[in-house]
Scaffold this motif. Structure first.
Motif, PDB file in Angstrom:
ATOM      1  N   PRO B  49       0.829  -1.326   0.002  1.00  0.00           N
ATOM      2  CA  PRO B  49      -0.028   0.186   0.298  1.00  0.00           C
ATOM      3  C   PRO B  49       0.733   1.323   0.011  1.00  0.00           C
ATOM      4  O   PRO B  49       0.106   2.453   0.068  1.00  0.00           O
ATOM      5  N   TYR B  50       2.142   1.208   0.162  1.00  0.00           N
ATOM      6  CA  TYR B  50       3.115   2.277  -0.040  1.00  0.00           C
ATOM      7  C   TYR B  50       3.347   2.906  -1.263  1.00  0.00           C
ATOM      8  O   TYR B  50       4.182   2.211  -1.894  1.00  0.00           O
ATOM      9  N   PHE B  51       2.799   4.134  -1.719  1.00  0.00           N
ATOM     10  CA  PHE B  51       3.228   4.447  -2.993  1.00  0.00           C
ATOM     11  C   PHE B  51       4.156   5.379  -2.843  1.00  0.00           C
ATOM     12  O   PHE B  51       4.123   6.415  -2.489  1.00  0.00           O
ATOM     13  N   SER B  52       5.252   4.838  -3.653  1.00  0.00           N
ATOM     14  CA  SER B  52       6.662   5.951  -3.350  1.00  0.00           C
ATOM     15  C   SER B  52       6.666   6.802  -4.423  1.00  0.00           C
ATOM     16  O   SER B  52       6.974   8.141  -4.142  1.00  0.00           O
ATOM     17  N   TRP B  53       6.525   6.475  -5.813  1.00  0.00           N
ATOM     18  CA  TRP B  53       6.518   7.466  -6.893  1.00  0.00           C
ATOM     19  C   TRP B  53       6.146   7.179  -8.048  1.00  0.00           C
ATOM     20  O   TRP B  53       5.918   5.910  -8.348  1.00  0.00           O
ATOM     21  N   LEU B  54       5.993   7.850  -8.857  1.00  0.00           N
ATOM     22  CA  LEU B  54       5.573   7.590 -10.428  1.00  0.00           C
ATOM     23  C   LEU B  54       6.153   8.326 -11.267  1.00  0.00           C
ATOM     24  O   LEU B  54       6.488   9.786 -10.890  1.00  0.00           O
ATOM     25  N   CYS B  83       6.364   3.023  -8.264  1.00  0.00           N
ATOM     26  CA  CYS B  83       6.995   2.425  -7.481  1.00  0.00           C
ATOM     27  C   CYS B  83       6.172   2.013  -6.312  1.00  0.00           C
ATOM     28  O   CYS B  83       5.561   2.964  -5.671  1.00  0.00           O
ATOM     29  N   VAL B 112      -6.613   5.483  -6.855  1.00  0.00           N
ATOM     30  CA  VAL B 112      -6.098   4.261  -5.935  1.00  0.00           C
ATOM     31  C   VAL B 112      -5.123   4.756  -4.802  1.00  0.00           C
ATOM     32  O   VAL B 112      -5.209   4.457  -3.598  1.00  0.00           O
ATOM     33  N   PHE B 113      -4.311   5.794  -5.318  1.00  0.00           N
ATOM     34  CA  PHE B 113      -3.330   6.420  -4.371  1.00  0.00           C
ATOM     35  C   PHE B 113      -3.712   8.039  -4.374  1.00  0.00           C
ATOM     36  O   PHE B 113      -3.628   8.815  -5.498  1.00  0.00           O
ATOM     37  N   GLY B 114      -4.011   8.507  -3.200  1.00  0.00           N
ATOM     38  CA  GLY B 114      -3.864   9.768  -3.243  1.00  0.00           C
ATOM     39  C   GLY B 114      -2.640  10.767  -3.451  1.00  0.00           C
ATOM     40  O   GLY B 114      -2.651  11.760  -4.233  1.00  0.00           O
ATOM     41  N   GLY B 115      -1.408   9.897  -3.254  1.00  0.00           N
ATOM     42  CA  GLY B 115      -0.329  10.484  -3.635  1.00  0.00           C
ATOM     43  C   GLY B 115       0.087  10.680  -5.170  1.00  0.00           C
ATOM     44  O   GLY B 115       0.954  11.584  -5.451  1.00  0.00           O
ATOM     45  N   TRP B 118       0.304  14.572  -7.422  1.00  0.00           N
ATOM     46  CA  TRP B 118       1.314  15.644  -7.683  1.00  0.00           C
ATOM     47  C   TRP B 118       2.426  14.838  -8.667  1.00  0.00           C
ATOM     48  O   TRP B 118       2.894  15.534  -9.502  1.00  0.00           O
ATOM     49  N   HIS B 119       2.671  13.485  -8.311  1.00  0.00           N
ATOM     50  CA  HIS B 119       3.344  12.842  -9.271  1.00  0.00           C
ATOM     51  C   HIS B 119       2.848  12.773 -10.802  1.00  0.00           C
ATOM     52  O   HIS B 119       3.696  12.921 -11.569  1.00  0.00           O
ATOM     53  N   ARG B 121       0.814  14.888 -12.085  1.00  0.00           N
ATOM     54  CA  ARG B 121       0.957  16.281 -12.694  1.00  0.00           C
ATOM     55  C   ARG B 121       2.334  16.793 -13.157  1.00  0.00           C
ATOM     56  O   ARG B 121       2.787  17.246 -14.292  1.00  0.00           O
ATOM     57  N   ASN B 136      -7.208  17.448 -11.440  1.00  0.00           N
ATOM     58  CA  ASN B 136      -6.556  18.818 -11.734  1.00  0.00           C
ATOM     59  C   ASN B 136      -5.143  18.833 -12.365  1.00  0.00           C
ATOM     60  O   ASN B 136      -4.200  18.906 -11.798  1.00  0.00           O
TER      61      ASN B 136
END
Lengths: 398, 189, 338
Positions: B49-54, B83, B112-115, B118-119, B121, B136
């Motif tokens: 469940p840990y969303f590191s980056w895209l 990741c 799926v992932f709120g994080g 920004w990645h 965008r 957005n």
């Protein structure tokens, strides 16, 4: 006819005025990019009702330097100077994952002494970064004295870093294959021993004692302070599922109760040789984020003490030419930086520089939780929450 | 590392229902089809469940900046990478998919992932990828009026065109090979 | 000469001039004390060069620098109000000095309603703060001004209620009268008369409430939310520069002195100290007591973080006001019974 109107009709005239809630237009408050508490150039556009935040939109990019693009035209050695400017409060720690990634792609074996030096300096960078946080966070809450006391001890650590690397903030000390040998070292057996400045190990032990002393002071002066608890306990709680979904890492994640420390899970530096505990909090509020970092300083000083006692002698660098090509391949190496997970995804296509370098910086993900976190908070709490996330704008914007 | 990367990659590939995986250089990577992008994340998110980056890569044989790729059998495309990690075991897996260069678009992960907000965008403005379903998709770093997508390989780095990098740029051989200047490794960089 | 002193208006004018000189000098001394004390608390040296030794001229140099600065007024500001605000703040503080008794005779004007006058004049300064916040045409200033107003309302009540206890004890509203009442022996131990200030005559809770409310009234840490530089930049002071900023600054430090002097007179016996002649040593005794209180204020400022606005309000309404009411009831009961 609206509900309110209907409601009015059913009431006596004098009742109307008290029952209909006063509708006031929201005010848009612009915090930053020039504001004392935004750690540089973060801008927050907040829609506030009185002092309550309805919505907040962070605007970043004022520090964007395009490092991912720049890295594509530079050689690997030249990128070292870029990466230690990402999070300038702990410049040395930024270099490590990049170096380890490059070395793994090339299949280089890094001498053990170099690894120990890297580890000691990384932990020093962590202490220096955490001391900045531990002292500037009370300042944002209005107490300025902890700042002076903590920064005084941080100066000792920075002096040691400077003694080894020549730089306080941007050491640029790592080389692909090891660390930079002292001038002239490596030409003869005798000079190899001159890698660390004279008396460095003893001074390090002393400095660690001073650091622990000032942390004891901070415990009394800040953590035990009733007003500090009032301002931080229960404020800005990040639940574990939100933290994971937003990629919050490092002390911010551990404050929420997750014992996730890349120093324990990955093997980018020989941390498995040392005993240390992973500090965690329970509630994930500002208070926990503060006490977790305070505890981490103790643990870092513990690691440094052990490393200083057991540092092996030997070479400082594997033999590597100045300009080299890296075999094609892809690799992701992450490290536990003071701010959280810092990682580099290097795509090499056999050139002098990477074909693509993705920089995963901790502050970027830690800050992205902000719009969710600030909703419904009070303006004074924005400052407390912002401060407790411990971000650096260079680390956000890259 | 807590888990063997190849076993990890194989297991993760099983979870997302893909048979293309690799673990070169200790990096577990699973390739999925672009139309199963969101689905694959949803499946793997249960365990990781840990969303590191895209992020994304612009693959092209013709580049304006930097060294061109050595192999010329690269198919021009955008590769999207993300990741995910498990914070209990410390495992992390990279998911990747390819999308075509004309009208690059892919479904957004923000559900799926709120994080991912920004990645995505960042990837959108830097590489011009359209994340369908993103709430957005405006510029994150660049000014609103900025034109072009800087991380595309066709986007020139003007400063480097104006003034070439000073100093040594020629490749030297590795020390165990034959070649000059092997006795001064400390000057490297 | 004596004819001059006999003229009421001439004497009043002379007293006013002396009082203003005293205020200015006292404010400079307190500013210097704050610079030095805070420095030593933070393991710094503090001002060192100005004036030759110990940097004693630093506040003067700062003042001169401020006077040289351009007097900026924001374009959208309400000019008359913006310009008047610092004067109101300073005037309110200066007006308080009128009733402070430095010795039985050394007082500008010993009003019968001295305490009432002092509290009323002291809160005028907050009106000035609100004016400054409103007229600056700046959101941060406005919020700072509103916070100051909310703070005034919350803390004026416990402040007054704490004073009422003393007034009941002394049976007078005159400042000199209250000090003289404390100079009376509290009780006799054999042949020895024991003199006790009101703080030791059961008004210790009253004093604590007065001191806390005083910090809030003066916008000192931990109640400095109207300025709160990390949140509101500089609060109501954001748009001020030069001489007008200096007036706020002087007002703050003169206010510290004035409120401390009032607290000393009400609770600590003012110019009276057992065994010392009030006529001769009165001013020195009062200054010593004021110095003690000012030191405590500086100490608190450099130790504590600041509270949040809503925490401050709940502290005032849920703790200080009920506590001061209880204090008042107990004092009144004792006064009636004994």
């Amino acid at each position: 006819m609206t509900t309110v109107d209907r409601h009015r009709l059913s009431m006596h005239h004098s009742e109307v005025q008290v029952s209909v809630e006063l509708q006031t237009p929201d005010m848009t408050l612009n915090l930053g990019p020039q504001h004392p508490s935004t750690h540089g150039v973060l801008r927050l556009i907040a829609r506030v009702d009185g002092e309550v935040i309805k919505e907040v939109e962070p605007v970043i990019g004022y520090m964007h330097r395009g490092y991912e693009k720049l890295a594509e035209v530079r050689t690997y050695a030249q990128i070292t100077t870029l990466v230690n400017r990402i999070d300038w409060v702990s410049g040395f720690a930024n270099e490590i994952p990049f170096m380890v990634a490059t070395e793994r792609l090339m299949g280089l074996e890094v001498p053990e002494r170099a690894q120990y030096i890297r580890l000691i300096l990384t932990e020093m960078a962590r202490i220096s970064s955490h001391l900045v946080f531990l002292s500037s966070f009370p300042l944002e809450l209005g107490a300025s004295t902890p700042l002076m006391h903590a920064l005084r001890e941080r100066e000792r650590v920075l002096d040691l870093l400077e003694g080894v690397t020549g730089g306080r903030f941007h050491p640029n000390f790592n080389r692909v294959g090891g660390v930079k040998p002292a001038a002239g070292a490596g030409k003869s057996e005798k000079k190899v021993a001159q890698d660390l400045p004279k008396g460095f190990l003893d001074q390090t032990r002393q400095a660690m004692q001073h650091v622990r002393d000032v942390c004891d002071d901070l415990k009394d002066l800040v953590v035990g302070n009733e007003i500090f608890m009032e301002r931080t306990k229960g404020i800005g709680i990040i639940p574990v599922d939100k933290a994971l979904a937003f990629g919050v890492s490092g002390p911010n994640l551990r404050a929420s109760g997750v014992a996730f420390d890349i120093r324990k899970t990955d093997d980018y530096l020989p941390y498995s040789n040392f005993e240390f505990d992973v500090a965690t909090g329970q509630n994930g509020d500002c208070f926990d984020r503060y006490s977790v970092r305070l505890e981490e300083v103790y643990q870092s000083s513990r690691i440094i003490d052990q490393a200083v006692d057991s540092i092996p002698s030997g070479e400082l660098q594997a033999k590597v030419p100045r300009i080299f090509k890296v075999p094609a391949g892809e690799i992701y190496v992450r490290a536990e930086n003071p701010k959280g997970e810092m990682g580099y995804y290097i795509v090499s296509e056999g050139g002098r520089g990477p074909y693509r370098l993705k920089i995963r910086s901790a502050s970027f993900s830690n800050l992205s939780v902000l719009p969710w976190l600030l909703k419904g908070q009070l303006i004074p709490d924005i400052i407390a929450i912002l401060g407790s996330l411990d971000f650096v704008l260079g680390d956000v914007d890259r | 590392m807590t888990a063997n990367p190849s076993e990890l990659a194989e297991r993760a590939a099983g979870v997302v229902g893909s048979d293309r995986f690799s673990s070169d250089n200790g990096t577990a990577k699973v390739r999925v089809e672009s139309d199963r992008w969101v689905e694959a994340h949803r499946a793997l998110a249960v365990e990781m469940p840990y969303f590191s980056w895209l992020s994304a890569i612009d693959w092209d044989t013709e580049v304006v900046v930097g060294d061109p790729p050595q192999s010329d059998d690269i198919e021009p495309r955008y590769e999207i990478l993300s990741c995910l990690g498990n914070v209990e075991t410390g495992e992390s897996v990279i998911l990747s998919t390819d999308i075509a260069k004309d009208e690059p678009s892919i479904a957004s992960l923000t559900g799926v992932f709120g994080g991912a907000d920004w990645h995505e965008r960042e990837a959108a403005e830097m590489l011009g990828i359209d994340f369908v379903g993103h709430p957005n998709l405006t510029h994150l770093y660049l000014p609103d009026a900025f034109e072009g997508h800087p991380l595309r390989k066709s986007f020139p780095l003007l400063t480097r065109d104006v003034k070439p990098w000073p100093g040594i740029v020629d490749v030297e051989p590795m020390p165990d090979e034959e070649g000059p200047s092997t006795e001064n490794p400390e000057d490297a960089g | 000469m004596s004819a001059l002193f006999d003229n009421f208006w001439a004497l009043l004018g002379l007293k006013a001039v002396v009082a203003i000189l005293v205020i200015l000098n006292v404010a400079l001394v307190i500013i210097f004390a704050e610079l030095k004390i805070s420095a030593h608390m933070q393991s710094r040296v503090g001002p060192y060069f100005a004036g030759g030794r110990y940097g004693w001229a630093q506040p003067l140099a700062d003042g001169l620098k401020f006077i040289q600065k351009e007097d900026l007024v924001p374009r959208d500001a309400d000019r008359p109000v913006f310009k008047l605000a610092p004067m109101v703040v300073l005037a309110g503080t200066v007006a308080t000095f009128v009733i402070i008794p430095f010795s039985p005779t050394l007082v500008v004007r010993d009003l019968d309603l001295g305490v009432f006058y002092a509290l009323a004049a002291g809160s005028v300064a907050t009106i000035g703060v609100l004016m400054a916040g409103w007229s600056s045409a700046n959101k941060y200033s406005l919020m700072g001004g509103l916070r100051a107003a909310a703070q005034l309302i919350a803390y004026e009540l416990p402040l007054v209620l704490a004073v009422v206890g003393v007034v009941i004890h002394a049976g007078t509203l005159s400042m000199s009268g209250i000090v003289e009442a404390q100079a009376e022996p509290f009780f006799h131990l054999g042949q020895t008369a024991i003199h006790l200030p009101y703080i030791f005559q059961g008004q210790i809770i009253g004093f604590a409430i007065f001191f806390i409310a005083m910090l809030a009234e003066l916008n000192r840490t931990p109640f400095d939310m109207p300025i709160a530089e990390s949140e509101l930049v500089m609060g109501y002071l954001t748009e001020y520069s030069g001489i007008r900023f200096t007036m706020f600054f002087l007002g703050e430090y003169a206010g510290m002195f004035a409120m401390s002097a009032i607290a000393s007179s009400l609770f600590l016996g003012g110019y009276y100290f057992p065994g010392l002649d009030s006529g001769t040593f009165g001013p020195i005794v009062l200054m010593a007591k004021v110095g003690l209180l000012v030191f405590v204020m500086i100490w608190i400022r450099w130790t504590f973080p600041r509270l949040r606005e809503d925490q401050l309000q709940s502290f005032a309404w849920r703790w200080l006001v009920p506590l001061s009411l209880v204090n008042l009831a107990v004092t009144a009961t004792f006064k009636v019974v004994f």
